[in-house]
Design a protein around this motif. Structure first.
Motif, mmCIF file in Angstrom:
data_model
loop_
_atom_site.group_PDB
_atom_site.id
_atom_site.type_symbol
_atom_site.label_atom_id
_atom_site.label_comp_id
_atom_site.label_asym_id
_atom_site.label_seq_id
_atom_site.Cartn_x
_atom_site.Cartn_y
_atom_site.Cartn_z
ATOM 1 N N GLU A 101 -6.960 0.938 -4.490
ATOM 2 C CA GLU A 101 -6.435 1.844 -3.710
ATOM 3 C C GLU A 101 -7.246 3.064 -3.661
ATOM 4 O OE1 GLU A 101 -2.262 2.726 -1.545
ATOM 5 O OE2 GLU A 101 -2.145 3.207 -3.848
ATOM 6 N N VAL A 144 -3.994 -3.805 -5.711
ATOM 7 C CA VAL A 144 -3.779 -2.289 -4.933
ATOM 8 C C VAL A 144 -4.076 -1.150 -5.913
ATOM 9 C CG1 VAL A 144 -2.258 -0.972 -3.830
ATOM 10 C CG2 VAL A 144 -2.707 -3.198 -2.905
ATOM 11 N N TYR A 185 -2.442 5.690 1.290
ATOM 12 C CA TYR A 185 -3.266 5.051 1.805
ATOM 13 C C TYR A 185 -3.756 5.336 3.372
ATOM 14 C CZ TYR A 185 -6.227 0.852 2.905
ATOM 15 O OH TYR A 185 -7.281 -0.279 3.359
ATOM 16 N N LEU A 217 0.925 -1.289 0.102
ATOM 17 C CA LEU A 217 0.050 0.024 -0.005
ATOM 18 C C LEU A 217 0.894 1.192 -0.025
ATOM 19 C CD1 LEU A 217 -2.729 -1.132 2.648
ATOM 20 C CD2 LEU A 217 -2.972 -1.169 0.125
ATOM 21 N N TYR A 266 -10.609 -1.757 5.974
ATOM 22 C CA TYR A 266 -9.490 -0.716 5.763
ATOM 23 C C TYR A 266 -8.458 -0.812 6.578
ATOM 24 C CZ TYR A 266 -7.215 3.966 5.783
ATOM 25 O OH TYR A 266 -6.351 4.986 5.835
ATOM 26 N N ASN A 322 -6.236 -3.990 6.320
ATOM 27 C CA ASN A 322 -5.358 -3.868 5.048
ATOM 28 C C ASN A 322 -4.133 -3.178 5.613
ATOM 29 O OD1 ASN A 322 -7.342 -5.227 3.506
ATOM 30 N ND2 ASN A 322 -7.703 -3.324 2.366
#
Length: 447
Positions: free
Chosen positions: A346, A342, A30, A26, A145, A148
């Protein structure tokens, strides 16, 4: 599973471990740090002194026996990595109090998010794993969220034990979320299963202190022991294996089929493993040779002779079919899959989280206003009750003589005291008087 088998579980995969590049998948965007830190500028939070506020929360809990969900939310959101590290014990304490009170149903979504981000920013892995491992006492559930973000952070840190424990929460909740979360869950468990340098898997189950003296309690009946094979799982390989076995079919392809085999093998579910092998032999997707070798290694320690023969027979059929076993690097395939997912999702995650942050600000203000109105209502009712009592006392004084008879009837009845008759202590009977035989009565002189 034998210790020898655990030690040499994936000797065919170790050649790939040296080439694992544990990067972060990520991007920095993010995290939405800028928008998240704007909450500290909110007047409701900016005016809070965390130490004084916790002191007031503690007093309120001792006085009323509960804590308000909005009070807890304001407290945890007022903390950051600068001032929050010294108050981590207080955060755990207040979260536990909220969870064990009726107010837990009003817990705001920003509360859990703030707690997890604080623990992540202060690198308090031990406390974080303790909270998510005991939802009954703390009620901390990472959303997709946050899950992750946590899995990505610990994969980059090469703490695969923490990443696998966070991914197992998805399995326990039976909700693996969108594709990015699914792939991160699979990656976390796969890295844990193929790594020979994992952190210890600690048991955070609350320990019940046994009494020093034997205490016998009479009960009506004994409850039979029950193992639900889900929330009662304690063996790390079983937890990781079940997570892998459940999330892999959602991924599909060579990665999904290979990791599913590893999952059922780690979980020691031989019937499910045989069924998965049979399905693969009839399908078109190939399976990684490293996964087949790993399953063979596990089956060497299987004590069930019949199950071992069935699984090995299914493996032989797959190996005998041309094109069913492929020499591929699962790690590289997972890396490529994660980067693609991603890149595609993302921006959507970031946009949705920014909307969530703004909605949480509005929800927090509404909850504060609701609590203020509740306090005003409670205070008004107390004043009405007090005035009503004062009027009743005044009425009794004014109409005392009119209601004298009724008031006398309300008085408690006086109990009469009864004194027992004196009794002789000799045989329980009254003794006759002694007569003096020498007694001479006085003479009476008559006039």
């Amino acid at each position: 599973m034998a210790v020898r088998a655990q030690t040499h579980l994936f000797r065919y995969l170790k050649q790939n471990l040296s080439r694992q590049r544990c990067c972060t998948y990520l991007s920095a965007a993010y995290r939405c740090d800028e928008l998240w830190n704007k909450r500290l500028e909110n007047p409701l939070i900016k005016s809070i002194n965390p130490n004084d506020y916790f002191y007031e929360l503690d007093r309120k809990h001792k006085r009323e026996g509960k804590v308000s969900a909005i009070d807890v939310d304001l407290f945890v959101n007022s903390l950051s990595h600068k001032n929050g590290e010294a108050l981590l014990d207080e955060v755990v304490d207040v979260i536990h109090r909220l969870r064990r009170s009726p107010e837990t149903v009003r817990t705001l979504p920003s509360t859990n998010h703030a707690v997890l981000r604080l623990l992540l920013d202060t690198d308090s892995t031990h406390i974080l794993l303790k909270l998510i491992s005991d939802p009954l006492n703390y009620g901390v559930f990472p959303d997709h969220y946050m899950g992750n973000l946590l899995m990505d952070y610990y994969i980059k840190k090469e703490d695969f034990t923490a990443a696998a424990r966070i991914s197992s929460v998805k399995m326990l909740q039976e909700d693996f979320g969108p594709k990015v979360t699914q792939v991160l869950t699979l990656a976390s468990c796969y890295f844990y299963a193929t790594s020979d340098n994992n952190q210890p898997w600690e048991d955070y189950t609350p320990k019940v202190e046994e009494p020093k003296e034997e205490v016998k309690i009479r009960i009506r009946y004994l409850r039979n022991p029950y193992f639900d094979d889900h929330f009662d799982l304690k063996e790390p390989n079983h937890i990781v294996g079940k997570t892998l076995a459940w999330v892999s079919p959602l991924i599909g392809g060579t990665v999904g089929s290979s990791c599913e085999l590893l999952g059922w093998a780690l979980y020691n579910k031989w019937d499910e493993l045989e069924a998965a092998l049979s399905l693969l032999s009839d399908g078109k997707e190939p399976v990684a040779a490293s996964a087949i070798n790993a399953v063979k290694e596990i089956m060497e320690s299987c004590e069930d002779q019949d199950s071992r023969e069935k699984v090995m027979s299914a493996i032989t059929r797959i190996e005998g079919t041309e094109g069913k076993v492929a020499e591929v690097d699962i790690k590289d395939l997972v890396d490529k899959m994660l980067q693609e997912e991603v890149a595609a999702a993302e921006a959507t995650f970031i946009k949705e989280q920014e909307v969530a942050y703004k909605s949480w600000e509005k929800l927090r203000e509404d909850e504060v206003q609701f609590q203020i109105e509740e306090y005003k209502k409670k205070q008004l009712l107390a004043e009405i009750k007090q005035k009503k009592k004062a009027l009743e006392e005044k009425e009794e004084v004014i109409y005392f003589f009119d209601n004298k008879e009724k008031l006398e009837m309300l008085l408690p009845e006086r109990k009469k005291k009864f004194y027992p008759k004196k009794k002789s202590l000799i045989f329980g009977k009254k003794q006759p008087r002694k007569v003096d035989e020498g007694y001479i009565p006085p003479e009476v002189i008559r006039r």
